[in-house]
Design an enzyme around this catalytic site. Structure first.
Site, PDB file in Angstrom:
ATOM      1  N   ASP A  43      -0.205   5.053   0.871  1.00 34.29           N
ATOM      2  CA  ASP A  43      -0.426   6.100   1.868  1.00 34.29           C
ATOM      3  C   ASP A  43      -0.226   5.574   3.283  1.00 34.29           C
ATOM      4  OD1 ASP A  43      -1.061   7.581  -0.317  1.00 34.29           O
ATOM      5  OD2 ASP A  43      -3.197   7.769   0.128  1.00 34.29           O
ATOM      6  N   ASP A  65       0.863  -1.185   0.000  1.00 33.23           N
ATOM      7  CA  ASP A  65       0.000   0.000   0.000  1.00 33.23           C
ATOM      8  C   ASP A  65       0.897   1.231   0.000  1.00 33.23           C
ATOM      9  OD1 ASP A  65      -2.367   1.697   0.585  1.00 33.23           O
ATOM     10  OD2 ASP A  65      -1.461   1.843   2.578  1.00 33.23           O
TER      11      ASP A  65
END
Length: 301
Positions: free
Chosen positions: A54, A52
């Protein structure tokens, strides 16, 4: 027009998420050919790692950093940037409910409509160098490098636009990226998404589709995220790891025996205080910026 292979859905997977995931996998391109077995004395690659973006690889929300860069280039008016900042804060603070995801989707589309893919790609490279490069978590970057050194593919999996995600992956020397795909016509964005934002179940669908294409055994793959919204993706692989996790993901990871890595300083403050502070700061920054912005440039979004 690109025709995507469709497969039957289950009650847990909506058609839009499948379409978004398959579009992301179709748009993803490896930056380098895979190593041959045993090349350079490295072991044969048997899997991949999915990260991922963020708050896992990068501090804060990549789409907000992108918005700041676009604001500096006069893509937004005062009301636009204020609305965008508020939607992003609500998206982070409100538990990323699907209604908030819809608002974020609308905001994400607004900046690209009418612009060319090449224009956004070049601007994305500039914005990464200006606003994002110093926000990479060294600890997570080290994890990614460990997989690369072992001869494994390393992919970003993010709701950020695929063009921006690919730029970030390239700058970090990763294999490639899975990101939100926007519809284009003759190289110009139409303002519509292919499916939906690459978020939640759509990320898992993208990873499944990429694994099919690349011949990856997901039981030999790793995945890393900070958010409970990525539990569908984390559950797919044999080696899930929570990085800088939110409270819900931390509980889930502990209950299921997953690895946990936290690279934030002041763990309690990072776990509880920073998401709220970041969200409020996003709103305040957007509102302050909005007071100084000039009128929207004619013909711009």
């Amino acid at each position: 027009m690109v025709l995507l292979r469709r497969r039957s859905t289950t009650k847990d997977t909506n058609d839009s998420a499948v379409r978004a995931g398959e579009a992301a996998a179709a748009a993803a391109h490896a930056s380098a050919p895979p190593r041959a077995p045993g090349e350079d004395g490295l072991p044969t690659r048997i899997g991949a790692a999915f990260f991922d973006l963020d708050n896992t690889v990068m501090r804060g929300a990549s789409i907000f950093h992108l918005a700041r860069g676009l604001y500096a280039r006069r893509f937004f008016g005062a009301r636009d940037i204020a609305r965008f900042g508020w939607q992003q804060a609500r998206f982070r603070l409100g538990g990323e409910h699907m209604g908030h995801v819809g608002d974020a989707q609308e905001a994400a589309l607004s900046f690209a409509q009418g612009h060319t893919v090449e224009e956004i790609r070049v601007i994305g490279e500039e914005i990464f160098d200006e606003c994002m490069s110093d926000k990479i978590w060294p600890g997570t970057r080290g994890l990614a490098q460990m997989h690369l050194d072992a001869g494994r593919q390393v992919w970003l999996v993010t709701a950020a636009p695929i063009e921006i995600a690919t730029t970030i992956a390239g700058r970090l020397g990763l294999t490639g990226a899975l990101g939100t795909v926007s519809e284009t016509r003759d190289g110009v964005y139409t303002g519509r998404l292919v499916g939906e934002l690459l978020h939640g179940e759509a990320k898992a669908e993208a990873v499944r589709a990429l694994a099919d294409r690349e011949g990856l055994d997901l039981t030999d793959c790793s995945a890393y995220s900070d958010s409970a919204n990525d539990i569908p993706m984390l559950t797919l692989v044999g080696d899930p790891c929570a990085v800088n996790p939110d409270a819900r993901l931390r509980r889930h990871a502990r209950a299921h025996g997953w690895r946990v890595k936290d690279y934030r300083t002041g763990r309690k403050a990072a776990r509880i205080g920073l998401p709220a502070a970041a969200g409020v700061g996003a709103v305040a920054g957007a509102l302050v910026a909005g007071t100084a912005v000039r009128r929207r440039v004619p013909g711009r979004v």
